[in-house]
Design a protein around this motif. Sequence first.
Motif, mmCIF file in Angstrom:
data_model
loop_
_atom_site.group_PDB
_atom_site.id
_atom_site.type_symbol
_atom_site.label_atom_id
_atom_site.label_comp_id
_atom_site.label_asym_id
_atom_site.label_seq_id
_atom_site.Cartn_x
_atom_site.Cartn_y
_atom_site.Cartn_z
ATOM 1 N N UNK A 564 -17.999 -13.129 -0.337
ATOM 2 C CA UNK A 564 -17.366 -14.413 -0.034
ATOM 3 C C UNK A 564 -16.192 -14.586 -0.987
ATOM 4 N N UNK A 565 -14.982 -14.732 -0.419
ATOM 5 C CA UNK A 565 -13.779 -14.817 -1.233
ATOM 6 C C UNK A 565 -13.731 -16.123 -2.007
ATOM 7 N N UNK A 566 -13.314 -16.020 -3.267
ATOM 8 C CA UNK A 566 -13.053 -17.191 -4.083
ATOM 9 C C UNK A 566 -11.565 -17.281 -4.349
ATOM 10 N N UNK A 567 -11.207 -18.046 -5.348
ATOM 11 C CA UNK A 567 -9.804 -18.204 -5.727
ATOM 12 C C UNK A 567 -9.462 -17.210 -6.824
ATOM 13 N N UNK A 568 -8.660 -16.178 -6.474
ATOM 14 C CA UNK A 568 -8.254 -15.205 -7.474
ATOM 15 C C UNK A 568 -7.224 -15.834 -8.417
ATOM 16 N N UNK A 569 -7.304 -15.527 -9.702
ATOM 17 C CA UNK A 569 -6.283 -16.020 -10.636
ATOM 18 C C UNK A 569 -4.907 -15.463 -10.260
ATOM 19 N N UNK A 646 0.321 -5.958 -8.673
ATOM 20 C CA UNK A 646 -0.381 -5.958 -7.389
ATOM 21 C C UNK A 646 -1.701 -5.212 -7.615
ATOM 22 N N UNK A 647 -2.792 -5.974 -7.491
ATOM 23 C CA UNK A 647 -4.113 -5.448 -7.853
ATOM 24 C C UNK A 647 -5.036 -5.412 -6.646
ATOM 25 N N UNK A 648 -6.106 -4.664 -6.797
ATOM 26 C CA UNK A 648 -7.177 -4.629 -5.810
ATOM 27 C C UNK A 648 -8.509 -4.873 -6.514
ATOM 28 N N UNK A 649 -9.303 -5.785 -5.974
ATOM 29 C CA UNK A 649 -10.689 -5.931 -6.403
ATOM 30 C C UNK A 649 -11.526 -5.049 -5.484
ATOM 31 N N UNK A 650 -12.336 -4.149 -6.072
ATOM 32 C CA UNK A 650 -13.080 -3.166 -5.292
ATOM 33 C C UNK A 650 -14.560 -3.268 -5.649
ATOM 34 N N UNK A 651 -15.415 -3.319 -4.622
ATOM 35 C CA UNK A 651 -16.865 -3.304 -4.809
ATOM 36 C C UNK A 651 -17.397 -1.962 -4.326
ATOM 37 N N UNK A 661 -10.127 -5.918 -1.765
ATOM 38 C CA UNK A 661 -9.267 -7.077 -1.513
ATOM 39 C C UNK A 661 -8.054 -7.006 -2.427
ATOM 40 N N UNK A 662 -6.842 -7.129 -1.816
ATOM 41 C CA UNK A 662 -5.599 -7.102 -2.583
ATOM 42 C C UNK A 662 -5.239 -8.514 -3.047
ATOM 43 N N UNK A 663 -4.646 -8.625 -4.233
ATOM 44 C CA UNK A 663 -4.132 -9.902 -4.759
ATOM 45 C C UNK A 663 -3.100 -9.582 -5.833
ATOM 46 N N UNK A 664 -2.377 -10.596 -6.235
ATOM 47 C CA UNK A 664 -1.309 -10.413 -7.224
ATOM 48 C C UNK A 664 -1.556 -11.300 -8.426
ATOM 49 N N UNK A 665 -1.161 -10.826 -9.594
ATOM 50 C CA UNK A 665 -1.296 -11.565 -10.843
ATOM 51 C C UNK A 665 -0.003 -11.403 -11.642
ATOM 52 N N UNK A 666 0.484 -12.492 -12.196
ATOM 53 C CA UNK A 666 1.696 -12.456 -13.026
ATOM 54 C C UNK A 666 1.320 -12.659 -14.484
#
Length: 669
Positions: A564-569, A646-651, A661-666
């Motif tokens: 279940x997706x949450x809010x990525x920083x 540009x990051x990926x969270x991997x299980x 899941x791909x997401x970005x962090x600055x």
Amino acid sequence: MKNKRMLPIYLLTTVTLAAAMWVGALPQSAKAAEISLVNMANWTVYSGLQAPEGLRIPESIELLKDTPYYANPDDPNEKAEGVFAPQTVRVLKGEASWSVNSASQWQIDTMYGPRWVRPFMWDIAITKPDTIMLTEETPLYQSQNDQLESVASLSPQEVQVVKIEDKWFVGDSRIGKAWVQIHTTWLGDLWIHIPINRIGTVQPIFQRAHYNNEPYYLEVGTALQDNDHTGVNQLADGRLRNGDYKIIAELTTVYDRSYLVQTADGDKWVRGAGTIISETNETVDLKVETPLLSDVWSTDNQELAVLKAVTVTAFETIQDPFNGTWDHVRTSQGTTGWVNKHRAEPENAIPVQWKIRLMGEKMQFRYPGVNFSVQKPNLLAQTVTALAYWDEPSGEKWVKIHTAEGSVWVTFSNKDRIQVPEATLQIEYNERHLGYVTIIPQGQDLTLFGQRNIGYRSDDGTDFLSVVQLASAFRYRSKQDDYTHSLSIDKGDYMFVLQAGHREARIYWHDVPERTVQLSQPPIDSSGKWYLSLHDLSSLFGLSQDNWQNPDYYSLLEKDYTVELGNFPTKVDANERFELQAWLYEQWSTRKGNLRMPALLSIEEEGAVPSSSPNSLQEKFGSEEQANTVWYRLYASRTLVPGLHRLNAVLRVGERIVWKQAFSVEVPK
């Protein structure tokens, strides 16, 4: 009838079952609760392993032929430790159904310690009883021929046994009879021909027990005839009221038993042992909140006090198969009442300070599984503060929460969610997608469910399984490329590729290369089956191993998860290590012998070389054994330089990618 008369009850060995006869008797230990009941004809066989008890479980048996013995009760017949020659052995435990089963388990005392034997009932003998109890008027004969006229009859009484026919306990369970020679004071030794299920011995005992609405019988013969365990007590003379009674005697046959109970209206025979009340003199430390109750037999117990951090003295105990030990205690103030640590705050509850989102209605309990005196309405779905959690031995997970009316306990389901502030993801075990296979050795060959060959066991004990067959069993697709001499295995978005002679496997996600992993040894391509070691296969398929049912077998289980997706920083301060955390709710019980393949979370940067050892951790909360839901908190961290990432969270489970899941962090400069 001519020459036939009723003999009086004052034979040489006659006894009267009055309470006075048993005053000097030694106490007998409480009888263990029965596991199950087998109803047959007009008598009952209690099943399960039990300690010696009269004729029902004899104290010794004679082995009449060479008998294999075993170290454990579940050892296969072909794995006997050795063989005992014919001899008499002392019984430690026996199956109460031995007299109706062709072969039964016996635990016996030997020079090697306790061992198990499984003789057929016609290959053993038991010691002749010294006396038996006649339960009805019984004809006497000069010889073993009941076609002749009997010479007299005996009223119900205890008589001395002179002889009993060989293997008397082996017979037709419904109508079987045995010849017994008994001694009389008037006519000498005579024969009786009585049903096997009426050959019983009486032992004096002194034991207190609680009964509630128990059927009673004025004659023990009537008690043995009435099979009250079906719920129908057609022959009962009445019922014992709710209360405590003294048991003063026990009659046992090879099939059954009955107890003589003292009541205000005289002695009665009952079938059940009741709830045994044992005397004791022990101190009980009550470390946590424990109610002191006036009674244990009613559902609306009166609470005399709430005890905590005190030591009390117990003078009576009850072993309750459902609620554990009840102690009748006396406090330092002289107050007496009953306490039970299973109906109180759990001593080993773990204190926490969490926010938990309850996803459905919950029953409120004062203590885990213990209702309020006045039932409160169910809690509606809401977010609450958790104060503690506890894993019940039965597998239920309990959470203590704060409410406006005080703290209560509720059960936790795998749909409820822990909401500590740093948790980013919620991960639920998806049981619907669970697959499994069972590997059964047959010599050096390994079979799938014992039906077809799937691999082999090497000389050094390593198991090798067919990659193609295992893939098919878990609904993967397999494709062989003869040109490159490679094998690809895929399901959904996950794929791995093997190449003959190469000690590595390539991992793909969405057909994009992810990483290369080293194998313990190269795959063995034999007739297109491609064999790999069990260790490598478990990692590539993400399989856990379960071999608790039989040490020679093991099952391989596939685990899948829903994220279940949450809010990525989106930002992280410079010089800080970037972290992700997740709660994993797994319906998995790590029994003895199980090897759990963990699910791990990692952070991977697009374009960067994947790390062979990503910074991933897993923390377990509570018990893994016999738990319906096991909690794990997953951590993943990565050091990021200033700039946009540009990051990926991997299980992953083993090497198998379950989710990405791909997401970005600055990171500011």
